[in-house]
Write a protein that holds these residues in place. Structure first.
Motif, PDB file in Angstrom:
ATOM      1  N   LEU A 272      -6.925  12.630  -4.024  1.00  0.00           N
ATOM      2  CA  LEU A 272      -6.059  13.616  -3.309  1.00  0.00           C
ATOM      3  C   LEU A 272      -4.917  14.429  -3.925  1.00  0.00           C
ATOM      4  CD1 LEU A 272      -6.079  14.977  -0.192  1.00  0.00           C
ATOM      5  CD2 LEU A 272      -4.074  13.178  -0.019  1.00  0.00           C
ATOM      6  N   THR A 273      -4.233  13.815  -4.605  1.00  0.00           N
ATOM      7  CA  THR A 273      -3.071  14.564  -5.366  1.00  0.00           C
ATOM      8  C   THR A 273      -3.433  15.321  -6.844  1.00  0.00           C
ATOM      9  OG1 THR A 273      -2.289  12.353  -6.361  1.00  0.00           O
ATOM     10  CG2 THR A 273      -1.155  13.480  -4.561  1.00  0.00           C
ATOM     11  N   THR A 274      -4.622  15.109  -7.451  1.00  0.00           N
ATOM     12  CA  THR A 274      -5.143  15.549  -8.693  1.00  0.00           C
ATOM     13  C   THR A 274      -6.389  16.625  -8.400  1.00  0.00           C
ATOM     14  OG1 THR A 274      -6.706  13.570  -9.070  1.00  0.00           O
ATOM     15  CG2 THR A 274      -4.453  13.819  -9.867  1.00  0.00           C
ATOM     16  N   THR A 275      -7.154  16.125  -7.454  1.00  0.00           N
ATOM     17  CA  THR A 275      -8.325  17.254  -7.140  1.00  0.00           C
ATOM     18  C   THR A 275      -8.388  18.008  -5.668  1.00  0.00           C
ATOM     19  OG1 THR A 275      -9.946  15.615  -6.086  1.00  0.00           O
ATOM     20  CG2 THR A 275      -9.972  15.666  -8.419  1.00  0.00           C
ATOM     21  N   HIS A 276      -7.422  17.411  -4.823  1.00  0.00           N
ATOM     22  CA  HIS A 276      -7.225  17.998  -3.610  1.00  0.00           C
ATOM     23  C   HIS A 276      -8.310  17.923  -2.718  1.00  0.00           C
ATOM     24  CE1 HIS A 276      -4.559  20.497  -6.273  1.00  0.00           C
ATOM     25  NE2 HIS A 276      -3.752  19.451  -6.163  1.00  0.00           N
ATOM     26  N   GLN A 277      -9.341  17.077  -2.995  1.00  0.00           N
ATOM     27  CA  GLN A 277     -10.510  16.964  -2.188  1.00  0.00           C
ATOM     28  C   GLN A 277     -10.748  15.322  -2.221  1.00  0.00           C
ATOM     29  OE1 GLN A 277     -12.231  19.337  -0.914  1.00  0.00           O
ATOM     30  NE2 GLN A 277     -10.812  20.835  -1.814  1.00  0.00           N
ATOM     31  N   ILE A 278     -11.320  15.027  -1.053  1.00  0.00           N
ATOM     32  CA  ILE A 278     -11.910  13.504  -1.012  1.00  0.00           C
ATOM     33  C   ILE A 278     -13.528  13.678  -0.798  1.00  0.00           C
ATOM     34  CG2 ILE A 278     -11.460  11.509   0.533  1.00  0.00           C
ATOM     35  CD1 ILE A 278      -9.207  12.016  -1.164  1.00  0.00           C
ATOM     36  N   ASP A 279     -14.146  12.987  -1.528  1.00  0.00           N
ATOM     37  CA  ASP A 279     -15.705  13.148  -1.267  1.00  0.00           C
ATOM     38  C   ASP A 279     -15.999  12.086  -0.472  1.00  0.00           C
ATOM     39  OD1 ASP A 279     -16.182  10.724  -2.701  1.00  0.00           O
ATOM     40  OD2 ASP A 279     -15.620  11.275  -4.497  1.00  0.00           O
TER      41      ASP A 279
ATOM     42  N   VAL B  44       0.850  -1.125  -0.075  1.00  0.00           N
ATOM     43  CA  VAL B  44      -0.075   0.168  -0.083  1.00  0.00           C
ATOM     44  C   VAL B  44       0.806   1.057   0.077  1.00  0.00           C
ATOM     45  CG1 VAL B  44      -1.508   1.356   1.372  1.00  0.00           C
ATOM     46  CG2 VAL B  44      -2.233  -0.946   0.948  1.00  0.00           C
ATOM     47  N   ARG B  45       2.029   1.188   0.792  1.00  0.00           N
ATOM     48  CA  ARG B  45       2.997   2.532   0.986  1.00  0.00           C
ATOM     49  C   ARG B  45       3.369   2.610  -0.633  1.00  0.00           C
ATOM     50  NH1 ARG B  45       7.352   1.858   3.108  1.00  0.00           N
ATOM     51  NH2 ARG B  45       7.569   4.217   3.792  1.00  0.00           N
ATOM     52  N   GLN B  46       3.850   1.661  -1.224  1.00  0.00           N
ATOM     53  CA  GLN B  46       4.456   1.833  -2.539  1.00  0.00           C
ATOM     54  C   GLN B  46       3.588   2.340  -3.789  1.00  0.00           C
ATOM     55  OE1 GLN B  46       7.722   2.306  -2.585  1.00  0.00           O
ATOM     56  NE2 GLN B  46       7.656   1.700  -0.721  1.00  0.00           N
ATOM     57  N   VAL B  47       2.219   1.721  -3.216  1.00  0.00           N
ATOM     58  CA  VAL B  47       1.102   2.336  -4.412  1.00  0.00           C
ATOM     59  C   VAL B  47       0.730   3.771  -4.165  1.00  0.00           C
ATOM     60  CG1 VAL B  47      -1.314   2.314  -5.014  1.00  0.00           C
ATOM     61  CG2 VAL B  47       0.089   0.157  -4.625  1.00  0.00           C
ATOM     62  N   VAL B  48       0.736   4.116  -2.799  1.00  0.00           N
ATOM     63  CA  VAL B  48       0.621   5.782  -2.569  1.00  0.00           C
ATOM     64  C   VAL B  48       1.889   6.549  -3.246  1.00  0.00           C
ATOM     65  CG1 VAL B  48       0.788   7.445  -0.727  1.00  0.00           C
ATOM     66  CG2 VAL B  48      -0.645   5.126  -0.396  1.00  0.00           C
ATOM     67  N   ILE B  49       3.149   6.144  -2.701  1.00  0.00           N
ATOM     68  CA  ILE B  49       4.310   6.779  -3.402  1.00  0.00           C
ATOM     69  C   ILE B  49       4.477   6.811  -4.834  1.00  0.00           C
ATOM     70  CG2 ILE B  49       6.913   6.746  -3.165  1.00  0.00           C
ATOM     71  CD1 ILE B  49       6.610   5.387  -0.627  1.00  0.00           C
ATOM     72  N   LEU B  50       4.120   5.715  -5.632  1.00  0.00           N
ATOM     73  CA  LEU B  50       4.186   5.676  -7.123  1.00  0.00           C
ATOM     74  C   LEU B  50       3.136   6.628  -7.598  1.00  0.00           C
ATOM     75  CD1 LEU B  50       5.524   2.158  -7.469  1.00  0.00           C
ATOM     76  CD2 LEU B  50       6.406   4.055  -8.258  1.00  0.00           C
ATOM     77  N   THR B  51       1.785   6.582  -7.053  1.00  0.00           N
ATOM     78  CA  THR B  51       0.698   7.314  -7.376  1.00  0.00           C
ATOM     79  C   THR B  51       1.398   8.933  -7.415  1.00  0.00           C
ATOM     80  OG1 THR B  51      -0.797   5.644  -6.907  1.00  0.00           O
ATOM     81  CG2 THR B  51      -1.657   7.852  -7.278  1.00  0.00           C
ATOM     82  N   VAL B  52       1.741   9.112  -6.141  1.00  0.00           N
ATOM     83  CA  VAL B  52       2.278  10.610  -6.206  1.00  0.00           C
ATOM     84  C   VAL B  52       3.404  11.027  -7.200  1.00  0.00           C
ATOM     85  CG1 VAL B  52       3.420  12.299  -4.546  1.00  0.00           C
ATOM     86  CG2 VAL B  52       1.915  10.784  -3.800  1.00  0.00           C
ATOM     87  N   GLY B  53       4.381  10.112  -7.257  1.00  0.00           N
ATOM     88  CA  GLY B  53       5.395  10.420  -8.335  1.00  0.00           C
ATOM     89  C   GLY B  53       4.706  10.485  -9.824  1.00  0.00           C
ATOM     90  N   ALA B  54       3.748   9.609 -10.094  1.00  0.00           N
ATOM     91  CA  ALA B  54       3.309   9.492 -11.235  1.00  0.00           C
ATOM     92  C   ALA B  54       2.358  10.977 -11.748  1.00  0.00           C
ATOM     93  CB  ALA B  54       2.089   8.400 -11.645  1.00  0.00           C
ATOM     94  N   VAL B  55       1.698  11.390 -10.715  1.00  0.00           N
ATOM     95  CA  VAL B  55       0.808  12.637 -10.945  1.00  0.00           C
ATOM     96  C   VAL B  55       2.102  13.898 -11.048  1.00  0.00           C
ATOM     97  CG1 VAL B  55      -0.524  14.078  -9.747  1.00  0.00           C
ATOM     98  CG2 VAL B  55      -1.228  11.821  -9.815  1.00  0.00           C
ATOM     99  N   TRP B  56       2.970  13.735 -10.375  1.00  0.00           N
ATOM    100  CA  TRP B  56       3.960  14.755 -10.338  1.00  0.00           C
ATOM    101  C   TRP B  56       4.992  14.594 -11.407  1.00  0.00           C
ATOM    102  CZ3 TRP B  56       5.456  19.055  -7.030  1.00  0.00           C
ATOM    103  CH2 TRP B  56       4.493  19.352  -6.017  1.00  0.00           C
ATOM    104  N   GLN B  57       4.907  13.503 -12.183  1.00  0.00           N
ATOM    105  CA  GLN B  57       5.860  13.042 -13.174  1.00  0.00           C
ATOM    106  C   GLN B  57       7.293  13.529 -12.611  1.00  0.00           C
ATOM    107  OE1 GLN B  57       4.723  15.101 -16.901  1.00  0.00           O
ATOM    108  NE2 GLN B  57       2.944  14.050 -16.976  1.00  0.00           N
TER     109      GLN B  57
END
Length: 199
Positions: A148-155, A87-100
């Motif tokens: 969270l990293t693309t819209t900065h909101q959590i519905d 789960v940690r690596q999913v979070v980290i790679l998701t952030v990295g991909a959004v930020w490229q």
């Protein structure tokens, strides 16, 4: 004449150990004792043949006292998180991909392999895509972090699902981990830090 090693600093010169101030030397020693061995064990490069730090670590030397505190947060997250390593690596790679953030994706693709993800899953995450192969918790961590990293909101629906799956502590842990890697990605992108070329 610039060398390949010099280019690994992006917009910053790679600092040589002998050129550091007292505070920089303390941080440098801490990073050499902790992050560099972890990087080698995980399969990515964090220093050069002549012991200069690369990745975010070279940038961190420019503000050693704040960066030392950031590394303390990193250590606390690793020690006290309720999240699984996958789960940690999913979070980290998701952030990295959004930020490229090239170096971040390079490093944590290696860490993700160590955590047990197959190459197709890693490559999908690096490309900013949600892999179909993710387990339920990993899938929900991807959805939460990507939103969270693309819209900065959590519905409300996503929030309730995250609390059911991870608990309130786990939700805080995910947010703190994502924020930590937004900072790392910000350092890497601002200073145009590249990933080392494949050998």
């Amino acid at each position: 004449m610039a060398t390949f090693e010099d280019n690994l600093g992006g917009r910053l010169q790679l600092l040589a150990p002998d050129d550091l101030t007292s505070d920089q030397k303390k941080l440098y020693s801490q990073l050499q004792d902790t992050m560099v061995p972890w990087a080698k064990k995980s399969g990515f490069q964090a220093d050069t043949f002549d012991d200069r730090l690369i990745g975010p670590f070279n940038a961190m030397l420019r503000s050693p006292l704040i960066s030392k505190a950031l590394m303390e947060v990193t250590a606390a997250e690793g020690k006290h998180t309720s999240l699984s390593e996958k789960v940690r690596q999913v979070v980290i790679l998701t952030v990295g991909a959004v930020w490229q953030a090239d170096y971040e994706l390079y490093a944590h693709a290696a860490v993700g392999r160590q955590a047990g993800f197959d190459e197709a899953t890693i490559q999908a995450l690096v490309a900013g895509q949600k892999p179909a192969s993710l387990a339920r918790e990993e899938s929900e961590a991807y959805d939460f972090t990507h939103r969270l990293t693309t819209t900065h909101q959590i519905d409300a629906e996503l929030y309730e699902q995250a609390v059911v799956t991870f608990g309130e502590k786990g939700v805080v842990d995910m947010i703190c981990l994502a924020g930590q890697y937004m900072t790392i990605s910000g350092l890497l992108n601002t200073f145009a830090v590249p990933a080392p070329a494949a050998k």
